[in-house]
Structures are given as structure tokens and as C-alpha cells.
Design a protein around this motif. Structure first.
Motif, PDB file in Angstrom:
ATOM      1  N   CYS A   9       0.824  -1.200   0.000  1.00  0.00           N
ATOM      2  CA  CYS A   9       0.000   0.000   0.000  1.00  0.00           C
ATOM      3  C   CYS A   9       0.859   1.252   0.000  1.00  0.00           C
ATOM      4  CB  CYS A   9      -0.943   0.016   1.201  1.00  0.00           C
ATOM      5  SG  CYS A   9      -2.209   1.289   0.983  1.00  0.00           S
ATOM      6  N   LEU A  49      -0.450   4.153   1.221  1.00  0.00           N
ATOM      7  CA  LEU A  49      -0.814   4.924   2.409  1.00  0.00           C
ATOM      8  C   LEU A  49      -0.409   4.127   3.653  1.00  0.00           C
ATOM      9  CD1 LEU A  49      -4.347   6.425   1.562  1.00  0.00           C
ATOM     10  CD2 LEU A  49      -2.088   7.220   0.887  1.00  0.00           C
ATOM     11  N   ARG A  50      -0.526   4.750   4.790  1.00  0.00           N
ATOM     12  CA  ARG A  50      -0.140   4.094   6.046  1.00  0.00           C
ATOM     13  C   ARG A  50      -1.199   4.344   7.117  1.00  0.00           C
ATOM     14  NH1 ARG A  50       2.559   1.873   3.261  1.00  0.00           N
ATOM     15  NH2 ARG A  50       4.817   1.537   3.161  1.00  0.00           N
ATOM     16  N   CYS A  51      -2.475   4.115   6.765  1.00  0.00           N
ATOM     17  CA  CYS A  51      -3.558   4.381   7.718  1.00  0.00           C
ATOM     18  C   CYS A  51      -3.230   3.717   9.049  1.00  0.00           C
ATOM     19  CB  CYS A  51      -4.870   3.843   7.174  1.00  0.00           C
ATOM     20  SG  CYS A  51      -5.211   4.451   5.525  1.00  0.00           S
ATOM     21  N   TYR A  70      -4.797   2.739  11.600  1.00  0.00           N
ATOM     22  CA  TYR A  70      -5.602   1.627  12.122  1.00  0.00           C
ATOM     23  C   TYR A  70      -5.309   0.341  11.343  1.00  0.00           C
ATOM     24  CZ  TYR A  70      -8.341   3.318   8.178  1.00  0.00           C
ATOM     25  OH  TYR A  70      -8.724   3.738   6.926  1.00  0.00           O
ATOM     26  N   CYS A  71      -4.514   0.459  10.266  1.00  0.00           N
ATOM     27  CA  CYS A  71      -4.274  -0.687   9.380  1.00  0.00           C
ATOM     28  C   CYS A  71      -2.825  -1.179   9.432  1.00  0.00           C
ATOM     29  CB  CYS A  71      -4.649  -0.282   7.960  1.00  0.00           C
ATOM     30  SG  CYS A  71      -4.438  -1.547   6.713  1.00  0.00           S
ATOM     31  N   MET A  72      -1.888  -0.249   9.530  1.00  0.00           N
ATOM     32  CA  MET A  72      -0.485  -0.691   9.592  1.00  0.00           C
ATOM     33  C   MET A  72       0.404   0.350  10.257  1.00  0.00           C
ATOM     34  SD  MET A  72       1.045  -0.452   5.788  1.00  0.00           S
ATOM     35  CE  MET A  72      -0.097  -1.219   4.682  1.00  0.00           C
ATOM     36  N   GLY A 115      -4.328  -4.344   0.816  1.00  0.00           N
ATOM     37  CA  GLY A 115      -3.476  -3.432   0.112  1.00  0.00           C
ATOM     38  C   GLY A 115      -4.244  -2.510  -0.853  1.00  0.00           C
ATOM     39  N   ASN A 122      -8.194   3.076  -2.015  1.00  0.00           N
ATOM     40  CA  ASN A 122      -8.007   4.342  -1.293  1.00  0.00           C
ATOM     41  C   ASN A 122      -8.132   5.545  -2.224  1.00  0.00           C
ATOM     42  OD1 ASN A 122      -5.465   4.701  -2.582  1.00  0.00           O
ATOM     43  ND2 ASN A 122      -4.379   3.646  -0.935  1.00  0.00           N
ATOM     44  N   SER A 155      -4.165  -4.868   5.504  1.00  0.00           N
ATOM     45  CA  SER A 155      -3.599  -4.756   4.168  1.00  0.00           C
ATOM     46  C   SER A 155      -3.184  -6.121   3.612  1.00  0.00           C
ATOM     47  CB  SER A 155      -2.398  -3.812   4.218  1.00  0.00           C
ATOM     48  OG  SER A 155      -1.918  -3.555   2.946  1.00  0.00           O
TER      49      SER A 155
END
Ligand code: SAM
Ligand code: SF4
Length: 327
Positions: A20, A22-24, A26-28, A67, A96, A323
Motif C-alpha cells: 500500500c 498509504l499508512r492508515c 488503524y491498518c499498519m 493493500g 483508497n 492490508s
């Protein structure tokens, strides 16, 4: 196909990559996750084969996720192959929204119109804080272009305690002007080990916020397999949804199977992977053997996410990132 609880299982969600841009949070974690080597990911030919076998078993709906699916170079080729499979009435994508604009003409040509976009805040700074990237304007532009081109859009927003509950109403208000379903999702613990405990802002909390702002909120009847409790505000063009992803109140109507980017099948989001279909396929099995394996997996699908969680061999599953699981 039905499982042992008489639920019709006809929907597969496939993570086409664990990567991915992005690096949200809550996800990673900020530094990302350890990605699978490319050779461990299912190839697009393997995914097409799996879909074709599942089609014979009665699957009618597929969602490609990750992802970020548009990071994968052969993703459009995969979509083209899938559009050629007659069994699938609908092809869905979760994205995203940062990389898909240039693919819009091809998506239209293939008749792929159902896209879930993830936007957790309409505030540029908060968006940056959550995703750790500066793509707010690009994502909003994607949203508008998709709407203008007649795509059927659902917006996904994960609501987190102390972070973005103030975004619930501004996001919900998008349904006033646009034919878009705005869905609020409970945070789940699959964040790549970034934080151990999730302080839940529950579906009930979200519903209370909505009800306080919209006293005339109406509860709608859910459709087959819908995880969202659907709500409507009279006069609004789109609906509002609340997804109890952590409270798991929708398992009795579950209709899905998941395949992670590395071919691990999850018959429930909360299990720790029940079978690796990539290895099985690469061992040279026939389509009939693949179909039998899917039948067996579906028969053993657990009653609900709580049971699946109890049956895990590896309790570290919760340290994984959405992801790689495929959200
Ligand atoms: N990258 C794409 C995106 O963000 O839409 C697709 C993959 S992402 C894993 C799919 C969905 O999972 C997104 O809507 C995202 O908000 C949601 N998600 C990721 N981590 C989550 C978590 N810990 N709890 C709840 N939802 C999560
Ligand atoms: Fe990437 Fe989607 Fe996870 Fe955000 S939620 S880090 S966009 S995979």
C-alpha cells in the motif's frame, strides 16, 4: 453453495496485493509491514482460475481489495479477465482512491461501476494524521470524478475513539448531495501490531451520534449478505450505513469467503487462515479437486467471528494488518 448453517456463500473478496502507498494507522504501522515476496502473491492467471472454479460453485460477486489494488501492475488485466467470466454479476473494488483516476475510462469500458472508496475524514489535516500521507485532495477529486462518471460509490470511514468521531456528520452529509452510501466502520484490531488495544467507538455509539443529529433517521431493510445496518435520511440522495465489524452482529447472514494476497483462505475474517489455496493450486491439482476443496472449506465455515477467533491456532492473527488480510 450453502454452509452448515444454511447460509448461501456466493461472495468472494480477494486481496490482490498486500502493498500500500498509504499508512492508515488503524491498518499498519508507520514503517509499513513486511511484504510478501512477489512470487508468493497469487498471479492474475491463478486468481482468474480460482474465480472460474468458484463461479461453477455458484459464486456471483467478487470484490478486489488489498493493500491498494491499483498498485498492482497487472490489475487491469485481472479485471479484464474477470469481466469475461459470465458467472459474476458484479465486480467490486475497494480502493483508497489515490491511483485509480487514470483507469476510469477502462473501468467504464469493462462495465465495472461499483467502487468503495476509503475516506476517514473531510478535514485535510486529520486525513493526513490518519493516513500519514498527503493525498486528501487527490482522493476527493477521485470521488467527484467517479460520481460525475456515474460510478456507484460507497464511502468507507473507520471511526476511532478520540480521532475522528467529529467527522461522522460531515461525512454523512455527503449523502445529502450525492447518490453515495456513506458507511461508518468499527475499528478492528488488525493493524499490523501498531497498537495492542483498540478502544472501541462502537456501532451503537455511531448510531447514537447519527440519531442525535438526524431525529428522522429511518432504518432500512438490509440486503442479502449486507454487513451494514442501512439508514436513510428523508430527502437524501444516498444512504448511511453502520458496520459493526468488531461487535460482529451480522454473522448470521454472512455470505463470504476471503482470499488473502498470498492465497490463504479465510472462511471468516476472524479466523487465522484455514487453507493455502496457492500452494494447493501450484501442486498441480485439477479444477475438480479445487472445487472439492472449496466445498469442504465452505462446509466448515464457523458460525460467527467469535467462534472463529476461539478456534485460531495462532492468536497472533490480531497482529496482522488488514492490508495483507484484505479488508
Ligand atoms: N487500500 C484500500 C482501501 O483502503 O480502501 C483497500 C484495502 S483496505 C484494507 C479495505 C478497507 O479496510 C478500508 O475501507 C479500510 O478502512 C478498512 N480497514 C483497514 N484496517 C481496518 C481496521 N483495523 N478496522 C476496520 N477497518 C479497517
Ligand atoms: Fe492502505 Fe487501505 Fe490499509 Fe489505508 S486501509 S493503509 S489505504 S490498505
Amino acid at each position: 453453495m450453502t454452509d452448515s448453517f444454511d447460509r448461501t456463500i456466493d461472495y468472494v473478496r480477494i486481496a490482490v496485493t498486500d502493498r500500500c502507498n498509504l499508512r492508515c494507522f488503524y491498518c499498519m504501522p508507520a514503517e509499513g509491514i513486511l511484504y510478501e515476496p512477489k512470487a508468493h502473491l497469487l498471479s492474475y492467471e491463478e486468481i482468474t482460475r480460482l474465480l472460474s472454479v468458484l463461479g461453477v460453485l455458484g459464486f456471483q460477486k467478487v470484490r478486489f481489495t488489498g493493500g491498494e489494488p491499483f498498485l498492482r501492475k497487472d490489475f487491469m488485466q485481472l479485471l479484464e479477465n474477470t469481466a469475461g467470466l459470465e458467472d459474476y454479476k458484479s465486480i467490486h473494488i475497494t480502493s483508497n482512491g489515490t491511483l485509480l483516476q487514470r483507469h476510469i475510462p477502462k473501468l467504464k469500458e469493462l462495465g465495472i461501476s461499483k467502487i468503495n472508496l476509503s475516506i476517514d475524514s473531510l478535514d485535510k489535516e486529520r486525513f493526513h494524521k490518519i493516513t500519514r500521507r498527503d493525498d486528501f485532495e487527490k482522493v476527493m477529486q477521485t470521488f467527484h470524478i467517479l460520481i460525475d462518471n456515474g460510478f456507484k460509490i460507497k464511502l468507507n470511514a473507520v471511526i476511532m475513539k478520540g480521532i475522528n468521531k467529529q467527522d461522522i456528520i460531515p461525512l454523512a452529509e455527503l449523502a445529502k448531495d450525492y447518490p453515495v452510501d456513506v458507511r461508518f466502520i468499527e475499528e478492528m484490531p488488525f493493524n499490523g501490531g501498531y497498537k495492542e488495544n483498540v478502544e472501541l467507538y462502537s456501532a451503537r455509539d455511531i448510531y447514537s451520534d447519527l440519531k442525535a443529529y438526524y431525529p428522522n433517521l429511518i432504518k432500512l431493510q438490509s440486503k442479502h449478505g449486507d454487513t451494514a445496518s442501512l439508514l436513510s435520511v428523508p430527502g437524501y440522495k444516498g444512504n448511511i450505513g453502520v458496520i459493526a465489524a468488531f461487535s460482529r452482529t451480522f454473522c448470521n447472514t454472512c455470505n463470504r469467503l476471503r482470499i488473502s494476497a498470498n492465497g490463504e483462505i479465510k472462511s471468516c475474517l476472524y479466523d487465522d487462515g484455514v487453507f493455502n489455496i496457492r500452494d494447493y493450486m501450484r501442486s498441480g491439482v485439477t479444477d475438480l479437486e479445487l472445487a472439492d476443496k472449496f466445498r469442504e472449506i465452505i462446509r466448515l465455515k464457523p458460525k460467527d467471528g467469535f467462534e472463529a477467533e476461539k478456534m485460531r491456532k495462532d492468536q497472533k492473527e490480531a497482529m496482522k494488518s488488514m492490508s495483507s488480510i484484505g479488508g
